[in-house]
Scaffold this motif. Structure first.
Motif, PDB file in Angstrom:
ATOM      1  N   ASN A  20       0.831  -1.209   0.000  1.00  0.00           N
ATOM      2  CA  ASN A  20       0.000   0.000   0.000  1.00  0.00           C
ATOM      3  C   ASN A  20       0.866   1.261   0.000  1.00  0.00           C
ATOM      4  O   ASN A  20       1.893   1.325   0.678  1.00  0.00           O
ATOM      5  N   LYS A  21       0.428   2.257  -0.759  1.00  0.00           N
ATOM      6  CA  LYS A  21       1.181   3.517  -0.832  1.00  0.00           C
ATOM      7  C   LYS A  21       0.947   4.343   0.415  1.00  0.00           C
ATOM      8  O   LYS A  21      -0.193   4.582   0.816  1.00  0.00           O
ATOM      9  N   LEU A  22       2.036   4.802   1.024  1.00  0.00           N
ATOM     10  CA  LEU A  22       1.968   5.633   2.217  1.00  0.00           C
ATOM     11  C   LEU A  22       2.098   7.117   1.862  1.00  0.00           C
ATOM     12  O   LEU A  22       1.425   7.956   2.449  1.00  0.00           O
ATOM     13  N   TRP A  23       2.990   7.444   0.950  1.00  0.00           N
ATOM     14  CA  TRP A  23       3.083   8.805   0.426  1.00  0.00           C
ATOM     15  C   TRP A  23       3.821   8.795  -0.901  1.00  0.00           C
ATOM     16  O   TRP A  23       4.474   7.814  -1.260  1.00  0.00           O
ATOM     17  N   GLU A  24       3.700   9.900  -1.621  1.00  0.00           N
ATOM     18  CA  GLU A  24       4.359  10.042  -2.922  1.00  0.00           C
ATOM     19  C   GLU A  24       4.857  11.469  -3.074  1.00  0.00           C
ATOM     20  O   GLU A  24       4.125  12.426  -2.794  1.00  0.00           O
ATOM     21  N   TYR A  25       6.104  11.617  -3.507  1.00  0.00           N
ATOM     22  CA  TYR A  25       6.672  12.926  -3.818  1.00  0.00           C
ATOM     23  C   TYR A  25       7.027  12.936  -5.303  1.00  0.00           C
ATOM     24  O   TYR A  25       7.645  11.992  -5.806  1.00  0.00           O
ATOM     25  N   LEU A  26       6.656  13.997  -6.012  1.00  0.00           N
ATOM     26  CA  LEU A  26       6.926  14.121  -7.443  1.00  0.00           C
ATOM     27  C   LEU A  26       8.055  15.122  -7.660  1.00  0.00           C
ATOM     28  O   LEU A  26       7.886  16.320  -7.419  1.00  0.00           O
ATOM     29  N   ALA A  27       9.195  14.615  -8.108  1.00  0.00           N
ATOM     30  CA  ALA A  27      10.366  15.476  -8.292  1.00  0.00           C
ATOM     31  C   ALA A  27      10.326  16.239  -9.606  1.00  0.00           C
ATOM     32  O   ALA A  27      10.973  17.283  -9.737  1.00  0.00           O
ATOM     33  N   GLY A  28       9.613  15.719 -10.603  1.00  0.00           N
ATOM     34  CA  GLY A  28       9.551  16.406 -11.886  1.00  0.00           C
ATOM     35  C   GLY A  28      10.726  16.126 -12.792  1.00  0.00           C
ATOM     36  O   GLY A  28      10.849  16.748 -13.854  1.00  0.00           O
ATOM     37  N   GLU A  29      11.600  15.226 -12.401  1.00  0.00           N
ATOM     38  CA  GLU A  29      12.713  14.813 -13.245  1.00  0.00           C
ATOM     39  C   GLU A  29      13.105  13.385 -12.895  1.00  0.00           C
ATOM     40  O   GLU A  29      12.761  12.870 -11.827  1.00  0.00           O
ATOM     41  N   GLU A  30      13.797  12.747 -13.789  1.00  0.00           N
ATOM     42  CA  GLU A  30      14.089  11.324 -13.692  1.00  0.00           C
ATOM     43  C   GLU A  30      14.973  11.018 -12.481  1.00  0.00           C
ATOM     44  O   GLU A  30      16.088  11.522 -12.369  1.00  0.00           O
ATOM     45  N   LEU A  31      14.482  10.173 -11.578  1.00  0.00           N
ATOM     46  CA  LEU A  31      15.249   9.763 -10.401  1.00  0.00           C
ATOM     47  C   LEU A  31      15.919   8.434 -10.690  1.00  0.00           C
ATOM     48  O   LEU A  31      15.261   7.469 -11.077  1.00  0.00           O
ATOM     49  N   VAL A  32      17.234   8.361 -10.485  1.00  0.00           N
ATOM     50  CA  VAL A  32      17.985   7.214 -11.010  1.00  0.00           C
ATOM     51  C   VAL A  32      18.872   6.536  -9.980  1.00  0.00           C
ATOM     52  O   VAL A  32      19.689   5.679 -10.346  1.00  0.00           O
ATOM     53  N   THR A  33      18.747   6.865  -8.702  1.00  0.00           N
ATOM     54  CA  THR A  33      19.583   6.216  -7.697  1.00  0.00           C
ATOM     55  C   THR A  33      18.719   5.514  -6.652  1.00  0.00           C
ATOM     56  O   THR A  33      17.588   5.922  -6.388  1.00  0.00           O
ATOM     57  N   LYS A  34      19.269   4.477  -6.073  1.00  0.00           N
ATOM     58  CA  LYS A  34      18.615   3.774  -4.980  1.00  0.00           C
ATOM     59  C   LYS A  34      18.488   4.739  -3.805  1.00  0.00           C
ATOM     60  O   LYS A  34      19.476   5.367  -3.399  1.00  0.00           O
ATOM     61  N   PRO A  35      17.274   4.907  -3.243  1.00  0.00           N
ATOM     62  CA  PRO A  35      17.119   5.863  -2.149  1.00  0.00           C
ATOM     63  C   PRO A  35      18.025   5.542  -0.957  1.00  0.00           C
ATOM     64  O   PRO A  35      18.265   4.380  -0.639  1.00  0.00           O
ATOM     65  N   VAL A  36      18.528   6.583  -0.318  1.00  0.00           N
ATOM     66  CA  VAL A  36      19.326   6.461   0.895  1.00  0.00           C
ATOM     67  C   VAL A  36      18.503   7.036   2.042  1.00  0.00           C
ATOM     68  O   VAL A  36      18.001   8.164   1.947  1.00  0.00           O
ATOM     69  N   VAL A  37      18.359   6.285   3.117  1.00  0.00           N
ATOM     70  CA  VAL A  37      17.543   6.712   4.247  1.00  0.00           C
ATOM     71  C   VAL A  37      18.437   6.915   5.462  1.00  0.00           C
ATOM     72  O   VAL A  37      19.101   5.985   5.921  1.00  0.00           O
ATOM     73  N   ALA A  38      18.494   8.126   5.977  1.00  0.00           N
ATOM     74  CA  ALA A  38      19.320   8.449   7.149  1.00  0.00           C
ATOM     75  C   ALA A  38      18.930   9.812   7.670  1.00  0.00           C
ATOM     76  O   ALA A  38      18.466  10.679   6.910  1.00  0.00           O
ATOM     77  N   PHE A  43      26.646  10.152   5.945  1.00  0.00           N
ATOM     78  CA  PHE A  43      27.539   9.677   6.999  1.00  0.00           C
ATOM     79  C   PHE A  43      27.831  10.827   7.947  1.00  0.00           C
ATOM     80  O   PHE A  43      28.304  11.890   7.528  1.00  0.00           O
ATOM     81  N   GLU A  44      27.528  10.621   9.227  1.00  0.00           N
ATOM     82  CA  GLU A  44      27.826  11.578  10.291  1.00  0.00           C
ATOM     83  C   GLU A  44      27.380  12.997   9.946  1.00  0.00           C
ATOM     84  O   GLU A  44      28.141  13.965  10.035  1.00  0.00           O
ATOM     85  N   GLY A  45      26.129  13.112   9.517  1.00  0.00           N
ATOM     86  CA  GLY A  45      25.543  14.429   9.276  1.00  0.00           C
ATOM     87  C   GLY A  45      25.907  15.069   7.962  1.00  0.00           C
ATOM     88  O   GLY A  45      25.551  16.228   7.713  1.00  0.00           O
ATOM     89  N   ARG A  46      26.592  14.333   7.083  1.00  0.00           N
ATOM     90  CA  ARG A  46      26.953  14.862   5.769  1.00  0.00           C
ATOM     91  C   ARG A  46      26.379  13.974   4.671  1.00  0.00           C
ATOM     92  O   ARG A  46      26.278  12.766   4.822  1.00  0.00           O
ATOM     93  N   VAL A  47      26.020  14.626   3.566  1.00  0.00           N
ATOM     94  CA  VAL A  47      25.595  13.922   2.367  1.00  0.00           C
ATOM     95  C   VAL A  47      26.681  14.096   1.321  1.00  0.00           C
ATOM     96  O   VAL A  47      26.993  15.223   0.920  1.00  0.00           O
ATOM     97  N   PHE A  48      27.267  12.991   0.901  1.00  0.00           N
ATOM     98  CA  PHE A  48      28.317  13.018  -0.118  1.00  0.00           C
ATOM     99  C   PHE A  48      27.719  12.592  -1.457  1.00  0.00           C
ATOM    100  O   PHE A  48      26.956  11.622  -1.528  1.00  0.00           O
ATOM    101  N   ALA A  49      28.083  13.313  -2.524  1.00  0.00           N
ATOM    102  CA  ALA A  49      27.563  12.984  -3.851  1.00  0.00           C
ATOM    103  C   ALA A  49      28.535  13.463  -4.916  1.00  0.00           C
ATOM    104  O   ALA A  49      29.309  14.411  -4.700  1.00  0.00           O
TER     105      ALA A  49
END
Length: 392
Positions: A137-155, A201-207
């Motif tokens: 069942n769907k809990l929520w949906e966010y529409l970014a408006g552009e192609e999302l291509v990475t495995k989500p990271v949850v932290a 990692f430790e409060g930082r998002v690396f990309a």
């Protein structure tokens, strides 16, 4: 916006045989596969197939099928979740039996992520979804408006995902609301299709980004803590491989144009670099001592602390590494339209290969006691038990 297309495709055909899970086969049918020795590989038994089942119901496969989404495995129940080219997310139990499906309606460039009792899915139509892993069942949906291509990271209460337009999105994990985003302008020339999966990692998002920069962002608000140019303006500068991090505070990136970089996570200061163009995948050993990279026609192992080359393997000009994972001292390297390779992490020796037909693009998911869940380009899931060990 720059066109994101570079890799060509190769045709790999193989029809081979194994015994699968009867329950899974009854509902979904399946394709046969085997562990096969390539030139230079041993004849030892490196893995066994615990079960297999067909996930993608599009039985009329395209000429060159591709399934890039890494399966996700629940560490407690053993349930498997996967998004496939027919636009559906499906769940299977620990024996490969069908549980449920959710129709997203678009393809997936990356697999789902299970965290804190929710399944997060990013689609090529720009949907970021939170699903109930018990029933889909769907809990929520966010529409970014552009192609999302990475495995989500949850932290840190966030779901972080990147797009082909060089944007990193941070969405509230519980409510599905926008928290912040960071975007870099892509180069005007051609770039490699894809994006760097962010690392939190430790409060930082690396990309990494297509303009050749590695960036550290504050996880609270997305402000830039540091940015490092890894490509010096060269074409195909994309930093799509990595990042990965070790316990010593070294974060590793790779620019497709130049090579591999070890940086201080806190400051972005260069620790070492190795000239090694065309890197498309990266992994680090569980102890953080060995760094593995792969790309167009090669795979290599490095000493993580110094960048010293431990081994290099030539895979052939028609084969590139699309994903890497480490288990039992072995490096499992997906080779796009080619087979899954089992390389010795200590020596680089080819121990075995697994060719389920049309190859394996998706990165294997390592789970349980030396298990690897693999999605083939035919849309078939294989749960493998890893029986061999690599050299120290």
């Amino acid at each position: 916006m720059a066109e994101r297309g570079f890799f060509g495709w190769a045709v790999v055909a193989a029809i081979v045989a194994l015994t699968g899970c009867a329950d899974a086969k009854t509902r979904w049918g399946g394709y046969v596969a085997e562990q096969r020795s390539l030139v230079g590989a041993s004849t030892e038994r490196v893995f066994s197939v615990h079960w297999w089942t067909r996930a993608d119901q599009a039985f009329e496969l395209p000429y060159k099928p591709v399934e890039p989404g890494e399966p996700e495995v629940d560490s407690r129940s053993g349930n498997v979740f996967v998004g496939t080219g027919d636009g559906k997310v499906r769940a299977f139990d620990s024996r490969g039996r069908y549980l449920w499906e959710y129709h997203v309606g678009s393809a997936f460039d990356a697999g789902p992520t299970l965290a804190d009792g929710r399944l997060y899915v990013a689609s090529s139509k720009g949907q970021l979804l939170a699903l109930d892993p018990a029933n889909g069942n769907k809990l929520w949906e966010y529409l970014a408006g552009e192609e999302l291509v990475t495995k989500p990271v949850v932290a840190d209460g966030l779901v972080v995902v990147a797009s082909t337009s060089d944007t990193v999105y941070a969405i509230d994990q519980v409510k599905g609301e926008w928290r912040w985003q960071y975007r870099r302008d892509a180069p005007s020339d051609f770039t490699v299709r894809g994006a760097s999966r962010p690392l939190v990692f430790e409060g930082r998002v690396f990309a990494g980004f297509a303009d050749g920069h590695a960036v550290a962002l504050d996880a609270k608000d997305g402000t830039v803590q540091w940015a490092k140019d890894l490509a010096g303006g060269k074409p195909f500068a994309d930093v799509d491989a990595g990042p990965v991090i070790d316990d010593e505070g070294r974060v590793y990136f790779a620019s497709f144009a130049t090579g591999v970089f070890a940086l201080e996570a806190g400051t972005g200061k260069l620790i070492w670099t190795v000239e090694r163009p065309n890197v498309s995948a990266m992994a680090i050993s569980p102890d953080g001592k060995k760094l593995f990279v792969g790309g167009n026609g090669f795979a290599a192992g490095y000493r993580a602390s110094t960048g010293q080359v431990r081994w290099t393997v030539t895979l052939g000009a028609d084969r590139f590494v699309s994903g890497m994972a480490v288990v039992n001292g072995l490096v499992l390297a997906s080779t796009g339209p080619g087979p899954l390779l089992f390389l010795d992490g200590g020596t680089g020796a080819l121990r075995r290969s697994f060719n389920p037909g049309h190859g394996v693009w998706a990165k294997p998911n390592i789970h349980g006691q030396a298990m690897a869940c693999v999605l083939s380009n035919r849309g078939v899931i294989y749960d493998l038990g890893i029986e061999a060990r690599g050299a120290p």
